[in-house]
Design a protein around this motif. Structure first.
Motif, PDB file in Angstrom:
ATOM      1  N   THR A  85       0.645  -1.240   0.161  1.00 31.85           N
ATOM      2  CA  THR A  85       0.267   0.302   0.062  1.00 31.85           C
ATOM      3  C   THR A  85       1.005   1.537   0.091  1.00 31.85           C
ATOM      4  N   VAL A  86       0.124   2.257  -0.289  1.00 29.89           N
ATOM      5  CA  VAL A  86       1.125   3.545  -0.083  1.00 29.89           C
ATOM      6  C   VAL A  86       1.278   3.690   1.926  1.00 29.89           C
ATOM      7  N   PRO A  87       2.103   4.664   2.127  1.00 32.89           N
ATOM      8  CA  PRO A  87       1.934   5.297   3.060  1.00 32.89           C
ATOM      9  C   PRO A  87       0.068   5.538   4.042  1.00 32.89           C
ATOM     10  N   TYR A  92      -8.557  -0.782   0.142  1.00 35.31           N
ATOM     11  CA  TYR A  92      -9.432  -1.508  -1.164  1.00 35.31           C
ATOM     12  C   TYR A  92      -8.073  -1.509  -2.227  1.00 35.31           C
ATOM     13  N   ASP A  93      -6.889  -0.403  -2.503  1.00 33.82           N
ATOM     14  CA  ASP A  93      -6.678  -0.154  -3.658  1.00 33.82           C
ATOM     15  C   ASP A  93      -5.301  -1.635  -3.671  1.00 33.82           C
ATOM     16  N   GLY A  94      -5.561  -1.711  -4.400  1.00 33.94           N
ATOM     17  CA  GLY A  94      -5.132  -3.546  -4.898  1.00 33.94           C
ATOM     18  C   GLY A  94      -5.390  -4.675  -3.599  1.00 33.94           C
ATOM     19  N   GLU A 126       4.480  -6.006  -4.643  1.00 30.04           N
ATOM     20  CA  GLU A 126       5.353  -4.143  -5.330  1.00 30.04           C
ATOM     21  C   GLU A 126       4.394  -3.706  -6.452  1.00 30.04           C
ATOM     22  N   GLU A 127       3.738  -2.810  -5.790  1.00 32.36           N
ATOM     23  CA  GLU A 127       2.891  -1.781  -7.032  1.00 32.36           C
ATOM     24  C   GLU A 127       3.578  -0.358  -6.995  1.00 32.36           C
ATOM     25  N   GLU A 128       3.425   0.058  -5.758  1.00 35.40           N
ATOM     26  CA  GLU A 128       3.271   1.097  -4.894  1.00 35.40           C
ATOM     27  C   GLU A 128       4.290   1.972  -5.042  1.00 35.40           C
ATOM     28  N   ASP A 129       5.733   1.587  -5.288  1.00 34.68           N
ATOM     29  CA  ASP A 129       6.880   2.647  -5.393  1.00 34.68           C
ATOM     30  C   ASP A 129       6.749   2.857  -3.482  1.00 34.68           C
ATOM     31  N   GLU A 193     -11.644   1.995  -9.032  1.00 37.00           N
ATOM     32  CA  GLU A 193     -11.559   3.378  -9.824  1.00 37.00           C
ATOM     33  C   GLU A 193     -10.955   4.763  -8.908  1.00 37.00           C
ATOM     34  N   GLN A 194     -10.363   3.938  -7.959  1.00 33.96           N
ATOM     35  CA  GLN A 194      -9.551   5.341  -7.905  1.00 33.96           C
ATOM     36  C   GLN A 194     -10.068   7.266  -7.965  1.00 33.96           C
ATOM     37  N   GLY A 195     -10.755   6.978  -9.113  1.00 38.49           N
ATOM     38  CA  GLY A 195     -11.788   8.133  -9.518  1.00 38.49           C
ATOM     39  C   GLY A 195     -12.509   7.992  -9.261  1.00 38.49           C
ATOM     40  N   SER A 382      -9.020   7.996  -2.992  1.00 40.44           N
ATOM     41  CA  SER A 382      -8.356   6.818  -2.531  1.00 40.44           C
ATOM     42  C   SER A 382      -7.401   6.745  -2.227  1.00 40.44           C
ATOM     43  N   HIS A 383      -6.434   6.530  -2.326  1.00 35.94           N
ATOM     44  CA  HIS A 383      -4.660   6.622  -1.978  1.00 35.94           C
ATOM     45  C   HIS A 383      -4.837   7.414  -0.307  1.00 35.94           C
ATOM     46  N   SER A 384      -6.074   7.214   1.066  1.00 40.99           N
ATOM     47  CA  SER A 384      -6.465   7.728   1.753  1.00 40.99           C
ATOM     48  C   SER A 384      -7.241   6.719   2.775  1.00 40.99           C
TER      49      SER A 384
END
Ligand code: HGY
Ligand code: MN
Ligand code: MN
Length: 410
Positions: A85-87, A92-94, A126-129, A193-195, A382-384
């Motif tokens: 995940t992102v920090p 849901y993302d991934g 790993e996808e998020e860098d 979708e994240q949008g 998303s990313h939240s």
């Protein structure tokens, strides 16, 4: 076309909440970077669920986790998404892509029996860098795109190399090349979708046509440290002031370009970082995206020319370090058709669309017929920690995924 597959919304919600606990922070949000203890615990939990489903469980040389339903041929249809995940990311993302793939393959195993092509669920490592600039590390392992020197060159903010991080979760870095898979006939990734397009239009499914291109680099501005009290404003070479003007002006360039161009300066660092020192160094990340490659490259040049001009005006130096340059990628027409046929078989509305988010699928698609299915993100968040997809939308997505997989593997 098999459409009586039923996946319960409550089951999807249970899986999402259970997996979301790995790396969950007290104040909300998930921190689950690749090869961290939370990442390892999540992979272990997924392995147990894969095994409970009667799938053959295997971890490859870079930590991708697979659950295989053996078919009559050696060829494989792969479905899943990333587990990192992102920090302070959402649940849901991934993760929803992995869990939908598991639910879909479980339903197929129980109701359609043995497939012709083998079916595999994958949790890509790993996808998020978000820990290393590893650029789709799991997918690059599968496609044979990892270079040996990266094991010692990719380092996290604490200076740990990706090779050592692999060892910390009992992976042997020198075995990375064993992750290569020559047997993949298709890859299907379900993702939120994240949008907010599907949510605003009240459409339950998105069929991705193209995934946007990403150009990411670090901008570092070098000025001069000075005393905050005795240095007149007109004599300063304040790195933060110069970097702030750069960030504002590159944003204006991208705003002038208009949608779907986007630019984000999300991560900043200021040195030495004291209240009473004019900052001598300021660095900021640039994440530029556009679904058309030539436009993306033109904007990248324009942004750096803008920064060069401001640096000259303000007597500071500026340098750029490229972190990733990923092409926009069209999804495979055949896989898109399978997803559309599945949506129609379920009598569900869908919408073809461009993905503004990057995904493993845009790299997988360079060598494997690939398609993506989107489910709505409430309010487009998303990313939240606010990231949310209703259990009903999640279950519908998994059912349509199962029907598309039936078309591809049986
Ligand atoms: O940044 C992205 O678009 C993806 O979520 N990594
Ligand atoms: Mn993401
Ligand atoms: Mn993602």
């Amino acid at each position: 076309v098999i459409t009586e597959l039923r996946i319960q919304p409550s089951e999807m919600q249970r899986l999402v909440e259970a997996l979301g606990r790995y790396g969950e922070q007290p104040g909300g949000g998930i921190v689950r970077p690749v090869y961290s203890p939370a990442w390892k615990a999540a992979q272990t939990q997924l392995g147990e669920w894969f095994a409970d489903t009667g799938l053959e469980v295997r971890e490859d040389g870079v930590g991708n986790l697979f659950g295989r339903l053996e078919g009559q041929t050696a060829r494989t249809v792969l479905t899943g998404s990333h587990i990192d995940t992102v920090p302070l990311g959402g649940r849901y993302d991934g993760a929803l892509g992995v869990l939908s793939a598991l639910a879909a393959v479980r339903a197929l195993k129980e109701q359609a029996g043995r497939p012709r092509r083998s079916l595999e669920v994958v949790a890509l490592c790993e996808e998020e860098d978000s820990r290393f600039h590893a650029n789709f590390w799991g997918t690059r392992g599968i496609l044979g795109l990892i270079r040996a020197e990266e094991l010692d060159h990719l380092v996290d903010d604490d200076g740990m190399t990706i090779g050592l991080a692999m060892r910390s979760v009992s992976l042997a870095p020198e075995q990375y090349h064993k992750a290569v898979r020559p047997d993949l006939d298709a890859f299907v990734e379900l993702h939120i979708e994240q949008g907010r397009i599907l949510y605003d239009e009240q459409v339950p499914l998105g069929i991705v046509e193209t995934i946007t291109g990403l150009y990411r680099y670090l901008t570092t501005v070098e000025g001069r440290t000075d005393h905050a009290g005795t240095t007149p404003m007109d004599l300063r070479r304040d790195a933060v002031q110069a970097a702030a003007h750069m960030a504002l002006d590159i944003t204006r360039v991208v705003e002038a370009e208009g949608r779907p161009a986007v630019v984000t300066t999300g991560k900043w660092d200021v040195q030495p970082g004291a209240w009473n020192i004019v900052p001598g160094l300021a660095s900021f990340s640039v994440d530029l995206r556009h679904p058309d490659e030539s436009t993306k490259q033109r904007l990248a040049v324009s942004l750096q020319q803008t920064c060069d001009r401001i640096a000259a005006q303000r007597g500071v130096s500026v340098r750029y370090e490229l972190a990733s340059d990923v092409q926009p990628m069209a999804m495979h027409p055949e896989i898109q058709r399978a997803l559309i046929a599945a949506a129609e078989a379920h009598g569900l509305a869908y919408r073809s669309m461009v993905s503004g988010a990057g995904h493993d699928s845009q790299l997988m698609a360079t060598r494997v017929p690939t398609g993506m299915l989107f489910v709505p993100s409430v309010d487009g968040r998303s990313h939240s920690p606010a990231e949310y997809t209703t259990p009903e939308d999640a279950a519908r997505g998994a059912e349509v995924l199962a029907t598309a997989l039936h078309h591809l593997a049986y």
